[in-house]
Design a protein around this motif. Structure first.
Motif, short mmCIF file in Angstrom:
data_model
loop_
_atom_site.label_atom_id
_atom_site.label_comp_id
_atom_site.label_asym_id
_atom_site.label_seq_id
_atom_site.Cartn_x
_atom_site.Cartn_y
_atom_site.Cartn_z
N CYS A 48 0.82 -1.21 0.00
CA CYS A 48 0.00 0.00 0.00
C CYS A 48 0.86 1.27 0.00
N VAL A 49 1.92 1.27 0.78
CA VAL A 49 2.81 2.44 0.81
C VAL A 49 3.47 2.63 -0.54
N LEU A 50 3.96 1.56 -1.14
CA LEU A 50 4.56 1.67 -2.46
C LEU A 50 3.55 2.20 -3.48
N ALA A 51 2.32 1.73 -3.40
CA ALA A 51 1.28 2.19 -4.32
C ALA A 51 1.00 3.68 -4.12
N LEU A 52 0.91 4.12 -2.87
CA LEU A 52 0.69 5.55 -2.62
C LEU A 52 1.83 6.39 -3.17
N LEU A 53 3.06 5.94 -2.94
CA LEU A 53 4.21 6.70 -3.41
C LEU A 53 4.36 6.65 -4.93
N SER A 54 3.77 5.66 -5.57
CA SER A 54 3.81 5.63 -7.04
C SER A 54 2.94 6.72 -7.63
N GLN A 55 1.96 7.19 -6.84
CA GLN A 55 1.06 8.25 -7.29
C GLN A 55 1.68 9.63 -7.08
N ALA A 56 2.41 9.78 -5.97
CA ALA A 56 3.03 11.07 -5.66
C ALA A 56 3.96 10.90 -4.46
N ASP A 57 5.05 11.65 -4.45
CA ASP A 57 5.93 11.69 -3.28
C ASP A 57 5.12 12.20 -2.10
N SER A 58 5.49 11.78 -0.91
CA SER A 58 4.73 12.17 0.26
C SER A 58 5.59 12.11 1.51
N TYR A 59 5.12 12.75 2.58
CA TYR A 59 5.81 12.72 3.86
C TYR A 59 5.09 11.74 4.78
N GLY A 60 5.77 11.32 5.84
CA GLY A 60 5.29 10.25 6.70
C GLY A 60 3.90 10.45 7.25
N TYR A 61 3.63 11.63 7.80
CA TYR A 61 2.32 11.86 8.41
C TYR A 61 1.20 11.75 7.37
N ASP A 62 1.45 12.24 6.16
CA ASP A 62 0.45 12.15 5.10
C ASP A 62 0.20 10.70 4.71
N ILE A 63 1.26 9.92 4.60
CA ILE A 63 1.12 8.50 4.28
C ILE A 63 0.30 7.81 5.37
N ALA A 64 0.67 8.07 6.63
CA ALA A 64 -0.04 7.46 7.76
C ALA A 64 -1.52 7.86 7.76
N SER A 65 -1.82 9.12 7.49
CA SER A 65 -3.20 9.58 7.47
C SER A 65 -4.01 8.89 6.38
N ARG A 66 -3.42 8.77 5.21
CA ARG A 66 -4.13 8.13 4.11
C ARG A 66 -4.38 6.65 4.39
N LEU A 67 -3.39 5.99 4.99
CA LEU A 67 -3.56 4.58 5.33
C LEU A 67 -4.56 4.40 6.47
N SER A 68 -4.56 5.33 7.39
CA SER A 68 -5.51 5.27 8.51
C SER A 68 -6.94 5.38 8.00
N GLU A 69 -7.16 6.22 7.01
CA GLU A 69 -8.50 6.40 6.43
C GLU A 69 -8.98 5.16 5.70
N THR A 70 -8.07 4.45 5.05
CA THR A 70 -8.49 3.35 4.19
C THR A 70 -8.35 1.97 4.82
N ILE A 71 -7.25 1.71 5.52
CA ILE A 71 -7.07 0.37 6.08
C ILE A 71 -6.82 0.39 7.58
N ASP A 72 -7.06 1.52 8.22
CA ASP A 72 -6.99 1.63 9.67
C ASP A 72 -5.62 1.25 10.24
N MET A 73 -4.56 1.74 9.63
CA MET A 73 -3.20 1.54 10.15
C MET A 73 -2.72 2.87 10.69
N GLY A 74 -2.13 2.84 11.86
CA GLY A 74 -1.73 4.06 12.53
C GLY A 74 -0.33 4.54 12.20
N GLU A 75 -0.04 5.73 12.68
CA GLU A 75 1.24 6.39 12.43
C GLU A 75 2.41 5.61 13.01
N GLY A 76 2.21 4.98 14.16
CA GLY A 76 3.29 4.25 14.80
C GLY A 76 3.80 3.07 13.99
N THR A 77 2.98 2.58 13.09
CA THR A 77 3.35 1.45 12.25
C THR A 77 4.14 1.91 11.02
#
Length: 126
Positions: free
Chosen positions: A16-45
């Motif tokens: 999922c992280v690789l797929a998100l980054l294939s769409q656009a570069d991003s910073y950690g908190y943004d990646i965590a937020s997007r994953l939290s919205e879709t698959i309920d994974m938190g920032e600590g992971t």
């Protein structure tokens, strides 16, 4: 929450992280937020995963100045990351099709009952 659901999520997190980054570069908190919205994974992971992915050469980083604080560390896919995404995506697609096929067998009629007193069973493929 079912323990299996947690393992499912952890198992696909890198993909999922690789797929998100294939769409656009991003910073950690943004990646965590997007994953939290879709698959309920938190920032600590996310942060330990991002460090490992960087160490493995799947992502690289650069800093961008922020008007609201310190510079943000952005992650971008490397060529190895793109190749890994393609391999993992193909494996995931094949795996989920296989699982769906197995699960689908349970929901579709797969046998015709034999006449009373007979032990013959006719199996039909869907």
């Amino acid at each position: 929450m079912e323990p299996n659901l947690i393992q499912f999520r952890k198992g696909v997190l890198e993909l999922c992280v690789l797929a998100l980054l294939s769409q656009a570069d991003s910073y950690g908190y943004d990646i965590a937020s997007r994953l939290s919205e879709t698959i309920d994974m938190g920032e600590g992971t996310i942060y330990p995963l991002m460090r490992r992915m960087q160490k493995d050469g799947l992502v690289s980083t650069y800093f961008v100045e922020s008007s609201s604080g310190p510079p943000r560390k952005y992650y971008t896919l490397t060529e190895n990351g793109r190749q890994s995404l393609n391999r993992q995506n193909a494996a995931w697609t094949a795996f989920t099709k296989a699982v769906a096929s197995i699960l689908g067998q349970r929901d579709t009629p797969s046998a015709t009952p034999a006449p009373h007193g007979s032990t013959t069973l006719t199996v039909q493929k869907a």
